[in-house]
Design an enzyme around this catalytic site. Structure first.
Site, PDB file in Angstrom:
ATOM      1  N   ASP A 162      -3.820   6.730   2.426  1.00 33.04           N
ATOM      2  CA  ASP A 162      -4.289   5.371   2.725  1.00 33.04           C
ATOM      3  C   ASP A 162      -5.668   5.447   3.365  1.00 33.04           C
ATOM      4  OD1 ASP A 162      -1.840   4.674   1.847  1.00 33.04           O
ATOM      5  OD2 ASP A 162      -1.008   4.209   3.828  1.00 33.04           O
ATOM      6  N   TYR A 190      -3.963  -3.403   0.714  1.00 34.19           N
ATOM      7  CA  TYR A 190      -3.577  -2.615   1.877  1.00 34.19           C
ATOM      8  C   TYR A 190      -3.372  -3.499   3.103  1.00 34.19           C
ATOM      9  CZ  TYR A 190      -3.328   1.323   4.984  1.00 34.19           C
ATOM     10  OH  TYR A 190      -2.881   2.235   5.888  1.00 34.19           O
ATOM     11  N   GLU A 234      -0.416   9.872   0.647  1.00 37.08           N
ATOM     12  CA  GLU A 234       0.179   9.838   1.982  1.00 37.08           C
ATOM     13  C   GLU A 234       1.700   9.905   1.932  1.00 37.08           C
ATOM     14  OE1 GLU A 234      -1.940   7.408   4.671  1.00 37.08           O
ATOM     15  OE2 GLU A 234      -0.195   6.942   5.893  1.00 37.08           O
TER      16      GLU A 234
END
Ligand SMILES: [Zn+2]
Length: 678
Positions: free
Chosen positions: A105, A312, A6
């Site tokens: 992600d 995350y 990303e």
């Protein structure tokens, strides 16, 4: 194999980990570049996007507009020129790849970013998805050894969110701007949004409630009570709406001259450890402890994730799954001397049985935020990163710990026939509080030792007048929490939308407190008048639910977009035909693009009714509405003394005080007119 990350930082981390540090960096144009190495005997190339590389675009002018295409972002948005080198490099690399891996992600946005790159530049028939929750060696190895197919449900939900937001934003914004242009021939930038506008409307409601607030009086009876050791305590023994009732009770208490201890009760209360962090909870804690805005906390947490230090962060989950291997994380953390001490406390508290206190909230893609067990290199983190990291570590440790136990003491006194309670507390067992230092503190409140039947003399009794307070202004984190509580936006977008309100000039922030600006008030008034359900929480929430249904596969993007277009088309057509001209005038006057015909006596804004603008009109109405209540509470209160008391109070809203300061006569004649009317 072409791996699409990303962001550049994530690409570097993935390449480092998968190659064991042997990846070679090749420069492209600008800052773009890619990594090359061998993975399981095959050549692998890791390159990155920089967030979204594609955006929606229409060639049509005016509104309503329902046709659009996906185009490279740098072609349709001048401020996205920096994405061009990344786009061109991916375009070049895609031509030669045999397999495409979306390693963005693992959430809706990441799914869309990688999907669009592969769809537009590569080949979806040879595409895979890598799923991971942290950028650690074990997670990445597992993800790349078991690549799955493209996550179409997530992609569809993401595409639908973009289309929905685009349709909403462009149509309603163009409707507003077009009205001003038609009325005043002037171009102004105004924006509206599917999630943005209901959020602004809530901020504006609070602003108006505060500005037009008229407090009410109440009366507290306070007694000074002499204790056996000779000291005195002041305690509020009763509260009354009416002054007469308070005075009467104060007389009774004085003549009783003593209070009696009716009851003394003690009990222990166990306070369970906190849930593991999801993003909203982390944002709330960081705001409480460090004063960070939700958006800032999110950015710092994302950096920690990209460094491989925490999992995350854009997750809604308050759960740590049983599959999470806790021991290696504790061992990793234990290499730091301070954390070692905490890990030892945790292991001795629990005897090594580690069960997290999972919360109710869940997220299909990621577990709660937790440290990976990788320690930051000394001096590598800046102050904010170090703080957020430490907070995440300690929260993680706490959630496995034992409850804290408080001892509560409750004393019930009899004051002239009325029961008055006093409570004290002290800590019996520290439990998780030992691990969450200095982020949780326990306050002790010591009460004197008293026994049932004891009599304590009253030294004095007084009646004190107080005023009710206006609602608190919003802080950024409270507004984010409000969005969460009514179910609009997502954990990844809420903080950004709140930030946007400030950037667009709809809100200001002074010492952490948010206030709606004139522009915010005006745009909201117009939207509420002519597009009331478009900015309602209900409709936004309805579509939010539909998006979740696409994600779980129970409805389709086409259906949702079609129903959204239908709703929009209806509203916009009515607006264009019936209201546009009037709304345009109103907006232009409020924006200063047109001179208002009539100006408010108090502030000079455009008149809503009579001689007043909307705000001062509401202030006047509130003054009139509260007067009977004041008379009830303070018998015989005359209008001018009422208004004098309100004008003097610092709890009265700004618009109320302005009105009383500049045009007291207006308020007086309104109250007199009300009296005659009755
Ligand atoms: Zn005014």
């Amino acid at each position: 194999m072409l791996v699409i990350a990303e962001k550049p930082k994530a690409a570097r981390k993935i390449a480092e980990v998968l190659s064991g540090g042997r990846a070679r960096w090749c420069r492209g144009k600008g800052r773009a570049g890619y990594w090359v190495f061998e993975f399981s005997g095959r050549p692998m190339v890791v390159a990155s996007a920089v967030g979204h590389l594609f955006g929606l675009h229409t060639g049509r002018r005016g509104f309503p507009v329902f046709e659009y295409t996906w185009r490279p972002l740098w072609q349709v948005d001048r401020s996205a020129a920096y994405t061009r080198p990344y786009y061109e490099l991916l375009s070049l690399l895609s031509g030669r790849a045999s397999l495409y891996v979306n390693a963005c992600d693992y959430d809706i946005e990441g799914s869309v970013i990688g999907f669009m790159v592969i769809k537009k530049l590569g080949d979806l028939r040879r595409a895979r998805r890598a799923r991971f929750s942290s950028l650690t060696r074990s997670e990445l190895m597992r993800a790349f050894r078991s690549l799955s197919g493209i996550d179409y449900d997530m992609v569809e939900a993401g595409l639908a969110r973009h289309e929905l937001d685009w349709l909403w934003g462009i149509n309603v914004s163009r409707a507003l701007m077009g009205s001003v242009r038609a009325a005043a021939g002037r171009r102004v930038i105004l924006s509206a949004g599917r999630v943005q506008s209901p959020t602004l409307a809530e901020l504006v409601r609070r602003e108006i409630a505060r500005q037009t607030y008229v407090p009410l009086p109440f009366f507290r009876v306070v007694a000074s009570i002499r204790l056996p050791d000779g000291s005195t305590i002041r305690a509020e023994v009763a509260r009354f709406d009416k002054r007469a009732d308070a005075a009467e009770f104060a007389r009774e208490a004085r003549s009783a001259r003593a209070v009696h201890v009716k009851d003394v009760a003690e009990r222990s209360l166990s306070i369970p450890p906190p849930y593991p962090f999801n993003l909203p909870d982390l944002q709330a804690e960081a705001a409480r402890l460090f004063g960070y805005s939700p958006y800032y906390t999110q950015k710092v947490a994302e950096d920690l994730y990209l460094e491989g230090l925490i999992s995350y962060p854009r997750t809604n989950s308050q759960k740590l799954p049983p599959s999470l291997d806790v021991m290696p994380i504790l061992e990793g953390l234990g290499k730091d001397r301070n954390y070692r001490a905490l890990v030892d406390v945790l292991l001795s508290q629990t005897g090594g049985v580690l069960r997290p206190r999972n919360g109710p909230k869940d997220d299909p893609a990621h577990p709660a935020i937790h440290p990976t067990g990788v320690l930051p290199k000394v001096g590598r983190l800046n102050r904010a990163e170090a703080r957020i990291y430490d907070l995440v570590v300690k929260r993680f440790l706490s959630t496995f710990a034992r409850p804290a136990i408080y001892r509560f003491i409750r004393v019930e006194l009899d004051v002239a026939g009325r029961s008055v309670t006093m409570t004290g507390k002290r800590l019996e067992e520290e439990g998780w509080l030992a691990l969450y230092k200095p982020y949780a503190s326990f306050s002790e409140r010591v009460l004197p030792r008293l026994s049932v039947g004891q009599t304590l003399p009253i030294a004095s009794v007084s009646v004190e007048k107080s005023l009710t307070r206006p609602p608190e202004p919003y802080t950024k984190i409270k507004l984010v929490k409000w969005m969460e509580s009514v179910g609009i936006g997502t954990e990844a977008t809420r903080a950004r939308i709140v930030e946007l309100l400030v950037q667009r000039g709809y809100a200001t922030v002074v010492r952490g407190k948010m206030a709606a600006t004139d522009l915010g008030l005006t745009v909201t008034a117009i939207l509420e008048k002519y597009f009331s359900d478009l900015v309602s929480v209900e409709l936004t929430r309805f579509f939010e639910k539909k998006l979740a249904e696409i994600r779980s596969g129970s409805t389709t993007r086409e259906e949702v977009i079609m129903s959204a277009k239908k709703v929009l088309a209806e509203k916009l057509t009515i607006y264009k035909e019936k209201f546009m001209e009037h709304a345009g005038r109103e907006l232009a006057e409020a924006l200063g693009a047109l001179q208002p015909k009539d100006r408010c006596l108090v502030c000079g804004r455009r008149v809503e009714e009579g001689n007043l603008c909307r705000l001062h009109l509401l202030a006047l109405e509130e003054l009139a509405r509260k007067y009977p209540e004041w008379r009830e509470r303070l018998a015989g209160l005359e209008p001018h003394s009422y208004l004098a008391m309100v004008a003097k109070s610092r709890y009265a809203g700004e618009a109320v005080r302005e009105l009383l300061e500049k045009h007291l006569g207006l308020a007086l004649s309104r109250l007199a007119a009300d009296k005659l009317g009755k």
